[in-house]
Enzyme design. Structure first.
Site, mmCIF file in Angstrom:
data_model
loop_
_atom_site.group_PDB
_atom_site.id
_atom_site.type_symbol
_atom_site.label_atom_id
_atom_site.label_comp_id
_atom_site.label_asym_id
_atom_site.label_seq_id
_atom_site.Cartn_x
_atom_site.Cartn_y
_atom_site.Cartn_z
ATOM 1 N N ARG A 102 0.841 -1.193 0.000
ATOM 2 C CA ARG A 102 0.000 0.000 0.000
ATOM 3 C C ARG A 102 0.877 1.245 0.000
ATOM 4 O O ARG A 102 1.706 1.435 0.882
ATOM 5 C CB ARG A 102 -0.920 -0.003 1.232
ATOM 6 C CG ARG A 102 -1.944 1.114 1.220
ATOM 7 C CD ARG A 102 -2.991 0.920 2.296
ATOM 8 N NE ARG A 102 -2.429 0.930 3.633
ATOM 9 C CZ ARG A 102 -3.154 0.816 4.739
ATOM 10 N NH1 ARG A 102 -4.453 0.646 4.657
ATOM 11 N NH2 ARG A 102 -2.585 0.834 5.913
ATOM 12 N N THR A 106 -0.889 7.546 -1.041
ATOM 13 C CA THR A 106 -2.209 7.437 -1.684
ATOM 14 C C THR A 106 -3.082 6.333 -1.082
ATOM 15 O O THR A 106 -4.290 6.310 -1.311
ATOM 16 C CB THR A 106 -2.041 7.125 -3.183
ATOM 17 O OG1 THR A 106 -1.446 5.831 -3.333
ATOM 18 C CG2 THR A 106 -1.150 8.164 -3.853
ATOM 19 N N ASP A 198 -0.572 -3.694 12.419
ATOM 20 C CA ASP A 198 -0.101 -4.183 11.125
ATOM 21 C C ASP A 198 0.112 -5.690 11.227
ATOM 22 O O ASP A 198 1.034 -6.154 11.911
ATOM 23 C CB ASP A 198 1.198 -3.481 10.728
ATOM 24 C CG ASP A 198 1.631 -3.828 9.315
ATOM 25 O OD1 ASP A 198 1.919 -5.016 9.053
ATOM 26 O OD2 ASP A 198 1.696 -2.920 8.468
ATOM 27 N N ASP A 201 3.674 -6.998 10.156
ATOM 28 C CA ASP A 201 4.710 -6.711 11.141
ATOM 29 C C ASP A 201 4.587 -7.630 12.351
ATOM 30 O O ASP A 201 5.586 -8.108 12.898
ATOM 31 C CB ASP A 201 4.630 -5.247 11.588
ATOM 32 C CG ASP A 201 5.220 -4.291 10.558
ATOM 33 O OD1 ASP A 201 6.019 -4.738 9.715
ATOM 34 O OD2 ASP A 201 4.865 -3.104 10.589
#
Length: 207
Positions: A102, A106, A198, A201
């Site tokens: 990602r 944006t 996340d 992660d």
């Protein structure tokens, strides 16, 4: 169609998964365990046929999968955490990979890798990614699969945001979505709230 799996074992494991104090080892194990439980539900409607076998006692009529070819396609990198337990349940499934990240500015998906079985168009595909946030990566991944002829796609996510679910439903209304939870929504950084942080992660211990 969206299927939210309220099974007590899934919800219990999800509660531990969300906890910020859960270790990398335990987090990784829980992602796999939840994926296995979800796989059980997501494969509920696979067709079967009756065959006859010999048990040590007598002949028996039993049901087996009806020759359905299956494929598991994780969205890299977090989707890898969902694969092993699913393969333990359906070991004949082939595995493809779609690599997306990602863009931090944006929030749009950017493809960097796509490798799929040659006969992917003839398979029931399980597209797996722990988080369904904005829906951008999910829609792009389904686009890639359909461009290669796939018509039977099921998406599996552990946690989804309403925004992402709406995007997938709008772009691909023929794809069923299986989730362990639908959360409140997205924050200004496009993270699911309350979510679990996340997933990549936390699975790989990179933060």
């Amino acid at each position: 169609m969206v299927h939210v799996l309220e099974h007590p074992l899934i919800q219990h494991k999800l509660a531990i998964l969300r906890d910020k104090h859960t270790s990398v080892k335990e987090f990784r194990e829980l992602v796999g365990e939840i994926s296995g439980l979800m796989c059980y539900e997501a494969t509920r409607n696979l067709p079967t046929v009756e065959v006859e076998i010999e048990t040590p006692v007598a002949p028996a009529k039993v049901r087996v999968l009806a020759g359905k070819k299956l494929a598991i396609v994780p969205v890299l990198r977090a989707g890898l955490g969902m694969v092993d337990k699913m393969v333990s349940l359906i070991p004949s499934a082939k595995i493809g990979h779609i690599g997306l990240y990602r863009d931090p500015e944006t929030h749009k998906p950017v493809e960097y890798y796509c490798k799929l079985p040659e006969d992917i168009a003839n398979r029931q595909v399980f597209l797996v990614d722990p988080m369904l946030a904005t829906g951008g990566s999910a829609v792009a991944s389904i686009d890639f699969l359909k461009a290669r002829g796939c018509r039977n796609i099921i998406m599996m996510n552990i946690i989804g945001a309403p925004e992402g679910i709406r995007e997938v439903e709008k772009a691909h209304p023929d794809v069923d979505i299986y989730l362990a939870a639908v959360d409140q929504g997205l924050n200004e950084h496009a993270y699911i709230v309350p979510g679990l942080g996340d997933a990549g992660d936390r699975i790989f211990g990179t933060k």
